[in-house]
Design a protein around this motif. Sequence first.
Motif, PDB file in Angstrom:
ATOM      1  N   LYS A   9       0.815  -1.219   0.000  1.00 48.78           N
ATOM      2  CA  LYS A   9       0.000   0.000   0.000  1.00 48.78           C
ATOM      3  C   LYS A   9       0.847   1.267   0.000  1.00 48.78           C
ATOM      4  O   LYS A   9       0.523   2.233  -0.708  1.00 48.78           O
ATOM      5  CB  LYS A   9      -0.952  -0.020   1.204  1.00 48.78           C
ATOM      6  CG  LYS A   9      -2.017  -1.092   1.097  1.00 48.78           C
ATOM      7  CD  LYS A   9      -2.884  -1.158   2.343  1.00 48.78           C
ATOM      8  CE  LYS A   9      -3.886  -2.301   2.225  1.00 48.78           C
ATOM      9  NZ  LYS A   9      -4.675  -2.469   3.461  1.00 48.78           N
ATOM     10  N   LYS A  10       1.905   1.278   0.767  1.00 47.15           N
ATOM     11  CA  LYS A  10       2.739   2.479   0.829  1.00 47.15           C
ATOM     12  C   LYS A  10       3.413   2.740  -0.520  1.00 47.15           C
ATOM     13  O   LYS A  10       3.458   3.881  -0.997  1.00 47.15           O
ATOM     14  CB  LYS A  10       3.789   2.331   1.938  1.00 47.15           C
ATOM     15  CG  LYS A  10       4.586   3.609   2.185  1.00 47.15           C
ATOM     16  CD  LYS A  10       3.658   4.742   2.646  1.00 47.15           C
ATOM     17  CE  LYS A  10       4.429   6.025   2.888  1.00 47.15           C
ATOM     18  NZ  LYS A  10       3.523   7.158   3.223  1.00 47.15           N
ATOM     19  N   THR A  53       2.335   1.765  -3.413  1.00 48.42           N
ATOM     20  CA  THR A  53       1.291   2.161  -4.353  1.00 48.42           C
ATOM     21  C   THR A  53       0.952   3.641  -4.202  1.00 48.42           C
ATOM     22  O   THR A  53       0.778   4.360  -5.191  1.00 48.42           O
ATOM     23  CB  THR A  53       0.030   1.302  -4.139  1.00 48.42           C
ATOM     24  OG1 THR A  53       0.376  -0.083  -4.271  1.00 48.42           O
ATOM     25  CG2 THR A  53      -1.061   1.644  -5.144  1.00 48.42           C
ATOM     26  N   GLU A  54       0.882   4.095  -2.947  1.00 49.87           N
ATOM     27  CA  GLU A  54       0.609   5.509  -2.700  1.00 49.87           C
ATOM     28  C   GLU A  54       1.720   6.394  -3.261  1.00 49.87           C
ATOM     29  O   GLU A  54       1.457   7.435  -3.877  1.00 49.87           O
ATOM     30  CB  GLU A  54       0.444   5.758  -1.203  1.00 49.87           C
ATOM     31  CG  GLU A  54       0.106   7.195  -0.855  1.00 49.87           C
ATOM     32  CD  GLU A  54      -0.094   7.410   0.633  1.00 49.87           C
ATOM     33  OE1 GLU A  54      -0.361   8.556   1.015  1.00 49.87           O
ATOM     34  OE2 GLU A  54       0.032   6.439   1.409  1.00 49.87           O
ATOM     35  N   TYR A  89       1.372   6.397  -7.259  1.00 47.85           N
ATOM     36  CA  TYR A  89       0.221   7.029  -7.893  1.00 47.85           C
ATOM     37  C   TYR A  89      -0.210   8.341  -7.228  1.00 47.85           C
ATOM     38  O   TYR A  89      -1.056   9.053  -7.780  1.00 47.85           O
ATOM     39  CB  TYR A  89      -0.974   6.055  -7.911  1.00 47.85           C
ATOM     40  CG  TYR A  89      -0.747   4.867  -8.799  1.00 47.85           C
ATOM     41  CD1 TYR A  89      -0.893   4.961 -10.179  1.00 47.85           C
ATOM     42  CD2 TYR A  89      -0.383   3.634  -8.263  1.00 47.85           C
ATOM     43  CE1 TYR A  89      -0.681   3.866 -11.004  1.00 47.85           C
ATOM     44  CE2 TYR A  89      -0.164   2.529  -9.068  1.00 47.85           C
ATOM     45  CZ  TYR A  89      -0.316   2.645 -10.441  1.00 47.85           C
ATOM     46  OH  TYR A  89      -0.106   1.564 -11.256  1.00 47.85           O
ATOM     47  N   GLU A 145      -1.170  10.430  -3.318  1.00 49.52           N
ATOM     48  CA  GLU A 145      -2.116  10.213  -2.220  1.00 49.52           C
ATOM     49  C   GLU A 145      -3.565  10.317  -2.677  1.00 49.52           C
ATOM     50  O   GLU A 145      -4.409   9.511  -2.270  1.00 49.52           O
ATOM     51  CB  GLU A 145      -1.856  11.241  -1.110  1.00 49.52           C
ATOM     52  CG  GLU A 145      -2.777  11.066   0.095  1.00 49.52           C
ATOM     53  CD  GLU A 145      -2.557  12.122   1.170  1.00 49.52           C
ATOM     54  OE1 GLU A 145      -3.055  11.931   2.294  1.00 49.52           O
ATOM     55  OE2 GLU A 145      -1.901  13.146   0.879  1.00 49.52           O
ATOM     56  N   PHE A 176      -4.578   7.217  -4.655  1.00 55.39           N
ATOM     57  CA  PHE A 176      -4.530   6.091  -3.719  1.00 55.39           C
ATOM     58  C   PHE A 176      -5.770   6.066  -2.835  1.00 55.39           C
ATOM     59  O   PHE A 176      -6.407   5.018  -2.658  1.00 55.39           O
ATOM     60  CB  PHE A 176      -3.264   6.206  -2.869  1.00 55.39           C
ATOM     61  CG  PHE A 176      -3.157   5.213  -1.749  1.00 55.39           C
ATOM     62  CD1 PHE A 176      -2.766   3.908  -1.992  1.00 55.39           C
ATOM     63  CD2 PHE A 176      -3.466   5.577  -0.440  1.00 55.39           C
ATOM     64  CE1 PHE A 176      -2.657   2.981  -0.960  1.00 55.39           C
ATOM     65  CE2 PHE A 176      -3.365   4.660   0.599  1.00 55.39           C
ATOM     66  CZ  PHE A 176      -2.959   3.364   0.334  1.00 55.39           C
ATOM     67  N   LEU A 177      -6.142   7.216  -2.282  1.00 54.45           N
ATOM     68  CA  LEU A 177      -7.309   7.282  -1.393  1.00 54.45           C
ATOM     69  C   LEU A 177      -8.604   7.052  -2.157  1.00 54.45           C
ATOM     70  O   LEU A 177      -9.535   6.435  -1.616  1.00 54.45           O
ATOM     71  CB  LEU A 177      -7.346   8.625  -0.664  1.00 54.45           C
ATOM     72  CG  LEU A 177      -6.266   8.819   0.401  1.00 54.45           C
ATOM     73  CD1 LEU A 177      -6.320  10.224   0.984  1.00 54.45           C
ATOM     74  CD2 LEU A 177      -6.390   7.786   1.518  1.00 54.45           C
ATOM     75  N   ARG A 182      -8.751   3.314  -2.585  1.00 53.49           N
ATOM     76  CA  ARG A 182      -8.833   2.553  -1.342  1.00 53.49           C
ATOM     77  C   ARG A 182     -10.080   2.860  -0.526  1.00 53.49           C
ATOM     78  O   ARG A 182     -10.677   1.955   0.057  1.00 53.49           O
ATOM     79  CB  ARG A 182      -7.595   2.830  -0.489  1.00 53.49           C
ATOM     80  CG  ARG A 182      -7.532   1.915   0.729  1.00 53.49           C
ATOM     81  CD  ARG A 182      -6.312   2.136   1.585  1.00 53.49           C
ATOM     82  NE  ARG A 182      -6.348   1.213   2.711  1.00 53.49           N
ATOM     83  CZ  ARG A 182      -5.737   1.432   3.857  1.00 53.49           C
ATOM     84  NH1 ARG A 182      -5.019   2.522   4.032  1.00 53.49           N
ATOM     85  NH2 ARG A 182      -5.820   0.556   4.834  1.00 53.49           N
TER      86      ARG A 182
END
Length: 201
Positions: free
Chosen positions: A96-97, A99-100, A103, A105, A108-109, A112
Amino acid sequence: MAQLIIVRHGQSVWNLENRFTGMTDVDLTPLGREEAKQAGILLKPYNFEIAFTSVLRRAIETLNIILRECDKIRIPVFGSPALNERHYGDLQGLNKKQTELKYGEQQFLLWRRSYDVAPPHGESLKDTRNRVVPYYQKEIESKLKAGKNILISAHGNSLRALMMYMENISPEEIPNITLATGVPRVYEFDQDMKVLKVFNL
């Protein structure tokens, strides 16, 4: 007055590694098994008569540990892919980190936590809700109406989708709501399936 108890599975191997898990069928960690055992200890005083689970082994194992702790290994158990975790598509297995960082924040948010934005080749929470809620209405709600107490062992997103339905949580509110692993959440209903009380153990 029927009771429904929902439990997110204990910590999985990919939870520990901070990866998007989704539909990938991974095991519990030793901590995850301990979380399930503690959930079972908390649930021992509760008289649930039927259990439901996804078909992913982290939810099944969590349920089996709880049932052993509660001395309820003989109750009927129903498994369905309708209760499986949200499919994260191309993100499954990714850290996850990382990926953030790749791409950004904001994107990513959106992938997610948003309600209706799906990751590439995956499901949004809205998509997940569209399979969880009909299954709940068809297979679970009628049993609650008949006075049966029920336990569901499933996943963070499939259970959040169900919480939206039962607690009238809006798409704007749901990104801020999380479920901890292995923490039972209890619902008490009246005869019209209105939630009278909800609390975590």
